[in-house]
Design a protein around this motif. Structure first.
Motif, PDB file in Angstrom:
ATOM      1  N   VAL A 119       0.834  -1.195   0.000  1.00  0.00           N
ATOM      2  CA  VAL A 119       0.000   0.000   0.000  1.00  0.00           C
ATOM      3  C   VAL A 119       0.872   1.249   0.000  1.00  0.00           C
ATOM      4  O   VAL A 119       0.630   2.190  -0.745  1.00  0.00           O
ATOM      5  CB  VAL A 119      -0.975  -0.015   1.196  1.00  0.00           C
ATOM      6  N   SER A 120       1.913   1.251   0.807  1.00  0.00           N
ATOM      7  CA  SER A 120       2.820   2.392   0.849  1.00  0.00           C
ATOM      8  C   SER A 120       3.521   2.521  -0.504  1.00  0.00           C
ATOM      9  O   SER A 120       4.313   1.666  -0.890  1.00  0.00           O
ATOM     10  CB  SER A 120       3.858   2.196   1.957  1.00  0.00           C
ATOM     11  N   GLY A 121       3.173   3.552  -1.241  1.00  0.00           N
ATOM     12  CA  GLY A 121       3.762   3.761  -2.555  1.00  0.00           C
ATOM     13  C   GLY A 121       3.083   2.992  -3.674  1.00  0.00           C
ATOM     14  O   GLY A 121       3.441   3.141  -4.830  1.00  0.00           O
ATOM     15  N   MET A 122       2.104   2.136  -3.323  1.00  0.00           N
ATOM     16  CA  MET A 122       1.370   1.332  -4.313  1.00  0.00           C
ATOM     17  C   MET A 122       2.348   0.619  -5.253  1.00  0.00           C
ATOM     18  O   MET A 122       2.276   0.723  -6.467  1.00  0.00           O
ATOM     19  CB  MET A 122       0.388   2.199  -5.106  1.00  0.00           C
ATOM     20  N   SER A 123       3.276  -0.128  -4.672  1.00  0.00           N
ATOM     21  CA  SER A 123       4.296  -0.810  -5.465  1.00  0.00           C
ATOM     22  C   SER A 123       4.014  -2.308  -5.551  1.00  0.00           C
ATOM     23  O   SER A 123       3.646  -2.953  -4.565  1.00  0.00           O
ATOM     24  CB  SER A 123       5.684  -0.564  -4.869  1.00  0.00           C
ATOM     25  N   GLU A 124       4.207  -2.857  -6.753  1.00  0.00           N
ATOM     26  CA  GLU A 124       3.973  -4.270  -6.997  1.00  0.00           C
ATOM     27  C   GLU A 124       5.008  -5.113  -6.267  1.00  0.00           C
ATOM     28  O   GLU A 124       6.194  -4.800  -6.255  1.00  0.00           O
ATOM     29  CB  GLU A 124       4.042  -4.558  -8.493  1.00  0.00           C
ATOM     30  N   VAL A 125       4.545  -6.220  -5.689  1.00  0.00           N
ATOM     31  CA  VAL A 125       5.433  -7.189  -5.054  1.00  0.00           C
ATOM     32  C   VAL A 125       5.645  -8.367  -5.985  1.00  0.00           C
ATOM     33  O   VAL A 125       6.763  -8.759  -6.260  1.00  0.00           O
ATOM     34  CB  VAL A 125       4.871  -7.674  -3.696  1.00  0.00           C
ATOM     35  N   ASP A 126       4.540  -8.927  -6.498  1.00  0.00           N
ATOM     36  CA  ASP A 126       4.640 -10.129  -7.312  1.00  0.00           C
ATOM     37  C   ASP A 126       3.349 -10.316  -8.099  1.00  0.00           C
ATOM     38  O   ASP A 126       2.292  -9.835  -7.694  1.00  0.00           O
ATOM     39  CB  ASP A 126       4.856 -11.343  -6.408  1.00  0.00           C
ATOM     40  N   THR A 127       3.441 -11.025  -9.212  1.00  0.00           N
ATOM     41  CA  THR A 127       2.263 -11.414  -9.989  1.00  0.00           C
ATOM     42  C   THR A 127       2.327 -12.913 -10.221  1.00  0.00           C
ATOM     43  O   THR A 127       3.353 -13.429 -10.636  1.00  0.00           O
ATOM     44  CB  THR A 127       2.210 -10.661 -11.342  1.00  0.00           C
ATOM     45  N   ARG A 128       1.216 -13.573  -9.919  1.00  0.00           N
ATOM     46  CA  ARG A 128       1.137 -15.031 -10.052  1.00  0.00           C
ATOM     47  C   ARG A 128      -0.141 -15.425 -10.759  1.00  0.00           C
ATOM     48  O   ARG A 128      -1.165 -14.759 -10.640  1.00  0.00           O
ATOM     49  CB  ARG A 128       1.133 -15.710  -8.676  1.00  0.00           C
TER      50      ARG A 128
END
Length: 181
Positions: A119-128
């Motif tokens: 949520v902080s910065g709306m940054s992607e972690v991973d896509t599966r």
């Protein structure tokens, strides 16, 4: 809103948030429940097909045709404001936020993918990729995928293997037969 596509009630029960992707202005409306009055709207271009509440007044709205999940803030008086923070995800058809409010997951129903994000910065972690859910009639019906009453046991998204389908038992307590997925 004339054709709501998703609803959320604030934890204090004061406001109802209504996503409406089908009308001309594609609004996200805030309704004061006790007064039965729309007190705020957010249009900002794009569609509003799903809404999720986070902590601290954070509101997340999936913009299906805009390929984005936007973070808004709901004030104590019910006013929505745009933070300008956006997570770009192709065709997000749903979004959920973890109970601690620090992470979330957006679903791309077209490609069959989950995208986890901070949520902080709306940054992607991973896509599966997500497994095919035989009980779901469309890729938009994922409610049962995370339901403790019917669906696979919860498991952290980053631990899902990429090279093979995720296989876990499903114990549906709604009367449906048990089935392995």
């Amino acid at each position: 809103s004339t054709s709501p596509t998703d609803l959320e009630i604030t934890p204090d029960g004061r406001f109802l948030l209504v996503a409406d992707a089908t009308n001309a202005s594609a609004t996200l409306s805030v309704v004061e429940i006790a007064a039965r009055l729309e007190v705020s709207t957010f249009t900002g271009g794009g569609t509003r097909n799903a809404v999720a509440l986070g902590t601290g007044g954070n509101v997340f709205v999936a913009d299906y045709y805009g390929d984005a999940v936007r973070r808004l803030v709901l004030s104590p008086t019910g006013t929505l404001s745009d933070t300008g923070q956006v997570l770009y995800v192709a065709y997000p058809s749903n979004v959920i936020i973890a109970p601690d409010g620090r992470t979330g997951v957006a679903m791309n129903g077209e490609a069959g993918e989950f995208t986890s994000f901070r949520v902080s910065g709306m940054s992607e972690v991973d896509t599966r990729d997500f497994p095919v859910l035989p009980a779901a009639p469309t890729p938009f019906a994922i409610g049962g995928a995370f339901s403790p009453a019917c669906g696979p046991a919860p498991r952290p998204l980053p631990s899902l293997p990429r090279s093979r389908p995720h296989r876990r038992g499903s114990a549906c307590r709604s009367g449906a037969a048990r089935r392995r997925v």
